[in-house]
Design an enzyme around this catalytic site. Structure first.
Site, PDB file in Angstrom:
ATOM      1  CE  LYS A  84      -3.896  -2.228   2.249  1.00 52.92           C
ATOM      2  NZ  LYS A  84      -4.479  -2.701   3.506  1.00 52.92           N
TER       3      LYS A  84
ATOM      4  CD  GLN B  46      -3.571  -4.332   6.742  1.00 50.76           C
ATOM      5  OE1 GLN B  46      -3.400  -3.391   5.966  1.00 50.76           O
ATOM      6  NE2 GLN B  46      -4.281  -5.391   6.398  1.00 50.76           N
TER       7      GLN B  46
ATOM      8  CG  ASP C 169     -10.075   0.013   5.295  1.00 51.12           C
ATOM      9  OD1 ASP C 169      -9.961  -0.331   4.103  1.00 51.12           O
ATOM     10  OD2 ASP C 169      -9.354  -0.421   6.214  1.00 51.12           O
TER      11      ASP C 169
END
Ligand code: NAD
Length: 300
Positions: A54, A98, A121
């Site tokens: 990422k 994460q 997200d």
């Protein structure tokens, strides 16, 4: 009939190109650099790989990348303080924590501590509610990538029968909301569903997000249906040598591809689109934060 392979790698490269163009425009016209902060707690090897890739792709499209790596024994309060700082940092437009987090940290509390406008997200309860009511929200990256691939292949999805296998908050439920938003008739199947093959056989669109290697076989698929395989499963591959492994999806590729009209491969399907959508969401968040018109094609 051999299915068309939906090339997630190529579509993701296209999307990253669009993102990079827009990042360049934001810099030139508004002196703005979209920034993505990624927070990793602990040493989970798969998470480390995701975070590294990422960060690399964030820099490649010209955005700023801020990585925060915290030890596995980090206290919940320390993580919440970091999120509070990122929430008010004007250089940070997107925050991603994460998952999974270590057991001693309350995942829901942490996700809901992120400023919803920076929640790239799309897991914050406010974004879940906005998506569920058809309002402008941050859309979870994996289902967004699936939707983009489906739109690219079908054009309009209106009236199509869609079956989503899996009801997780991360993939299954938001995927179903997005398909409903595009006027599909949506069934959500899960571990307690009766006659799963019979239900899948009715679908024009099958999205498999289960986490069971090659569970969906070709005899479950309606001829000509589109199969989106979200699953990423590592299985032993003794044919490649001792101790070797390979990645497979939730769908048995060869038998499904023999019946389907189109199918995403694993790897090279949904995975690359997920990261590209994270970058797209960061640009969207940056535009919204500064009242700048959002570019077309970066969100649902
Ligand atoms: P999850 O474990 O949270 O949810 C799995 C779902 O599958 C559950 O809702 C469960 O009800 C359902 N299920 C389990 N067994 C079943 C069965 N026998 N029949 C029908 N349904 C069953 O998983 P998740 O986070 O939604 O992820 C699903 C898969 O997608 C995993 O393989 C994961 O690695 C992968 N994934 C891929 C990406 C990507 O970018 N490609 C992103 C997220 C998740």
């Amino acid at each position: 009939m051999a299915a068309e392979i939906i090339d997630g790698k190529a579509l993701a490269a296209d999307l990253r190109g669009k993102v990079a163009d827009h990042v360049a425009r934001l810099k030139a016209e508004h002196d703005l650099v979209p920034g993505l902060a990624v927070v990793l707690v602990g040493e989970d090897p798969a998470s480390q790989v995701y975070v590294r890739s990422k960060g690399k792709m964030t820099l490649e499209v010209g955005m700023a990348s801020f990585e925060h790596r915290l030890g596995a024994d980090t206290e919940e309060g320390e993580l919440l303080s970091l999120i509070a700082r990122l929430n008010t940092d004007p250089k940070v437009h997107g925050i991603l924590v994460q998952l999974p987090l270590p057991d001693h940290i309350n995942e829901e509390l942490v996700i809901n501590a992120i400023d919803p406008s920076k929640d790239v997200d799309g897991f914050h309860i406010l974004n879940v509610g906005l998506l569920g009511t058809g309002q402008k929200s941050m859309v979870p990256c994996t289902p967004l990538g699936c939707l983009m691939m489906l739109r690219q292949y079908h054009g309009s999805l209106s009236g199509l029968d869609a079956v989503v296998i899996g009801r997780s908050n991360i993939v299954g439920k938001p995927m179903a909301q997005l398909l409903l938003g595009d006027s599909c008739t949506v069934t959500i199947a899960h571990s307690r569903t009766r006659d799963l093959p019979g239900i899948v056989r009715r679908a024009d669109i099958v999205v498999a997000a289960v986490g069971r290697p090659e569970m969906v076989t070709g005899d479950w698929i309606k001829p000509g249906a589109t199969v989106i395989d979200v699953g990423i499963n590592r299985v032993d591959a003794p044919e490649r040598g001792e101790g070797k492994t390979r990645l497979v999806g939730d769908c048995e590729f060869d038998s499904c591809a023999a019946v389907a009209g189109a199918i995403t491969p694993v790897p090279g399907g949904v995975g690359p689109m997920t990261i590209a959508c994270l970058l797209a969401n960061t640009v969207t968040a940056c535009c919204r934060a500064h009242g700048i018109d959002e570019p077309d094609g970066l969100t649902a």
